[in-house]
Design a protein around this motif. Sequence first.
Motif, PDB file in Angstrom:
ATOM      1  N   LEU A  57      -0.128  26.220 -33.048  1.00 50.51           N
ATOM      2  CA  LEU A  57       0.887  25.507 -33.812  1.00 50.51           C
ATOM      3  C   LEU A  57       0.566  25.435 -35.294  1.00 50.51           C
ATOM      4  N   GLN A  58       1.628  25.494 -36.090  1.00 58.08           N
ATOM      5  CA  GLN A  58       1.557  25.173 -37.507  1.00 58.08           C
ATOM      6  C   GLN A  58       2.501  23.999 -37.713  1.00 58.08           C
ATOM      7  N   VAL A  59       1.927  22.795 -37.891  1.00 60.01           N
ATOM      8  CA  VAL A  59       2.706  21.569 -37.975  1.00 60.01           C
ATOM      9  C   VAL A  59       2.756  21.095 -39.416  1.00 60.01           C
ATOM     10  N   GLN A  60       3.967  20.904 -39.918  1.00 61.44           N
ATOM     11  CA  GLN A  60       4.137  20.439 -41.292  1.00 61.44           C
ATOM     12  C   GLN A  60       5.102  19.268 -41.319  1.00 61.44           C
ATOM     13  N   ALA A  61       4.616  18.134 -41.788  1.00 60.20           N
ATOM     14  CA  ALA A  61       5.443  16.940 -41.900  1.00 60.20           C
ATOM     15  C   ALA A  61       4.791  16.009 -42.905  1.00 60.20           C
ATOM     16  N   GLN A  62       5.590  15.134 -43.482  1.00 62.15           N
ATOM     17  CA  GLN A  62       5.104  14.302 -44.571  1.00 62.15           C
ATOM     18  C   GLN A  62       4.055  13.300 -44.104  1.00 62.15           C
ATOM     19  N   THR A  63       3.274  12.817 -45.037  1.00 59.78           N
ATOM     20  CA  THR A  63       2.284  11.786 -44.772  1.00 59.78           C
ATOM     21  C   THR A  63       2.975  10.545 -44.213  1.00 59.78           C
ATOM     22  N   GLY A  64       2.399   9.980 -43.163  1.00 61.79           N
ATOM     23  CA  GLY A  64       2.980   8.803 -42.539  1.00 61.79           C
ATOM     24  C   GLY A  64       3.953   9.099 -41.422  1.00 61.79           C
ATOM     25  N   SER A  65       4.115  10.387 -41.084  1.00 62.30           N
ATOM     26  CA  SER A  65       5.081  10.767 -40.057  1.00 62.30           C
ATOM     27  C   SER A  65       4.499  10.769 -38.650  1.00 62.30           C
ATOM     28  N   GLY A  66       3.189  10.546 -38.539  1.00 59.84           N
ATOM     29  CA  GLY A  66       2.570  10.538 -37.211  1.00 59.84           C
ATOM     30  C   GLY A  66       1.944  11.854 -36.823  1.00 59.84           C
ATOM     31  N   LYS A  67       1.559  12.664 -37.815  1.00 63.27           N
ATOM     32  CA  LYS A  67       1.004  13.997 -37.521  1.00 63.27           C
ATOM     33  C   LYS A  67      -0.274  13.923 -36.695  1.00 63.27           C
ATOM     34  N   THR A  68      -1.112  12.919 -36.971  1.00 59.91           N
ATOM     35  CA  THR A  68      -2.416  12.873 -36.297  1.00 59.91           C
ATOM     36  C   THR A  68      -2.258  12.772 -34.781  1.00 59.91           C
ATOM     37  N   LEU A  69      -1.410  11.868 -34.323  1.00 57.34           N
ATOM     38  CA  LEU A  69      -1.194  11.745 -32.876  1.00 57.34           C
ATOM     39  C   LEU A  69      -0.431  12.927 -32.308  1.00 57.34           C
ATOM     40  N   SER A  70       0.263  13.676 -33.170  1.00 60.97           N
ATOM     41  CA  SER A  70       1.002  14.840 -32.669  1.00 60.97           C
ATOM     42  C   SER A  70       0.069  15.914 -32.133  1.00 60.97           C
ATOM     43  N   TYR A  71      -1.203  15.896 -32.575  1.00 59.38           N
ATOM     44  CA  TYR A  71      -2.162  16.828 -31.974  1.00 59.38           C
ATOM     45  C   TYR A  71      -3.226  16.113 -31.141  1.00 59.38           C
ATOM     46  N   LEU A  72      -3.548  14.850 -31.467  1.00 58.90           N
ATOM     47  CA  LEU A  72      -4.600  14.168 -30.710  1.00 58.90           C
ATOM     48  C   LEU A  72      -4.177  13.881 -29.270  1.00 58.90           C
ATOM     49  N   LEU A  73      -2.953  13.410 -29.069  1.00 60.18           N
ATOM     50  CA  LEU A  73      -2.519  13.092 -27.708  1.00 60.18           C
ATOM     51  C   LEU A  73      -2.511  14.323 -26.803  1.00 60.18           C
ATOM     52  N   PRO A  74      -1.896  15.437 -27.206  1.00 62.77           N
ATOM     53  CA  PRO A  74      -1.950  16.608 -26.322  1.00 62.77           C
ATOM     54  C   PRO A  74      -3.343  17.199 -26.195  1.00 62.77           C
TER      55      PRO A  74
END
Length: 288
Positions: free
Chosen positions: A46-63
């Motif tokens: 994956l290449q994930v791009q989203a603004q700061t504060g959008s929840g990016k960290t959990l978007s990879y930590l949970l899976p």
Amino acid sequence: MAKNTREFVEIVDMDLFAGFLKENKLSKPTEVQSEAIPEFLDGHNLQVQAQTGSGKTLSYLLPLFQKLKETESDLKNQKAGSPRAIILLPIKELAMQVSDECKKISHHAKLRVRLALGGEKGKKVSTLKKQTFDILIGGPGRIKSMLEKKEIRLDELEYLVIDEADQLLDMGFMRELKAIRRHLTSPYQACLVSATMADDFDMLKAEFFSGMEFKSVSLIGSHGLSQTIETFNIALDYTEKNAMLDVFIKKEAKGSGIIFVNQKEKAVEVYNYMKQANLVKNLYVSHG
């Protein structure tokens, strides 16, 4: 209008994460989590791009936690000093933040997380090569050094995440990344996470992830950083920063603004300097 209409129960293993989500008062995934988590779980790079504060960290930590947990019972004789996943970040403070989030999840998921920071010496570092653990978090320079000193090994690596990849490239870590790449001998799943579309991403994928296909999850645009904001970097010694701040505010800055720093003590130091120098009329400091 946001596309996020899913519930966590639809995209993650609630038997694994229900306690963590309840403890942290998380009821619904953010848009980037809703889009990225299923793709990660499906095994896509994956290449994930989203603004700061959008929840990016959990978007990879949970899976990441879910996939590691799913194959945990298949492990036989895991080698000491051989992480199953590595998360690379450009600066120590970000690594510590991600480590703290990992520990919150690990409290429920029961996976072993280790943090490797620059400047660590002696027993704390040397014992890593004698431990078995699942996730290692650190900066490219520290991970490169540990590999060269044979404090860790990557022959059992299953997942590689590069968080704040845009900052990491801006800070010139490509040489360290290439050195780490030489130690990756087995297939693994990769995830690049960033707040902006870095110009060097194509080069990074070509040189570091040669032959690997990436699926893009991008919320840059209507939900991303304003394209009217000009960004640039100025390399300075620590002792030069206040002087540059003085010049910038007097000659360039117009209207209101925000100054971000990476440490609470530094926020107070900048506040005191600006107040003493009378650089602005209305000044407020916030640190947590």
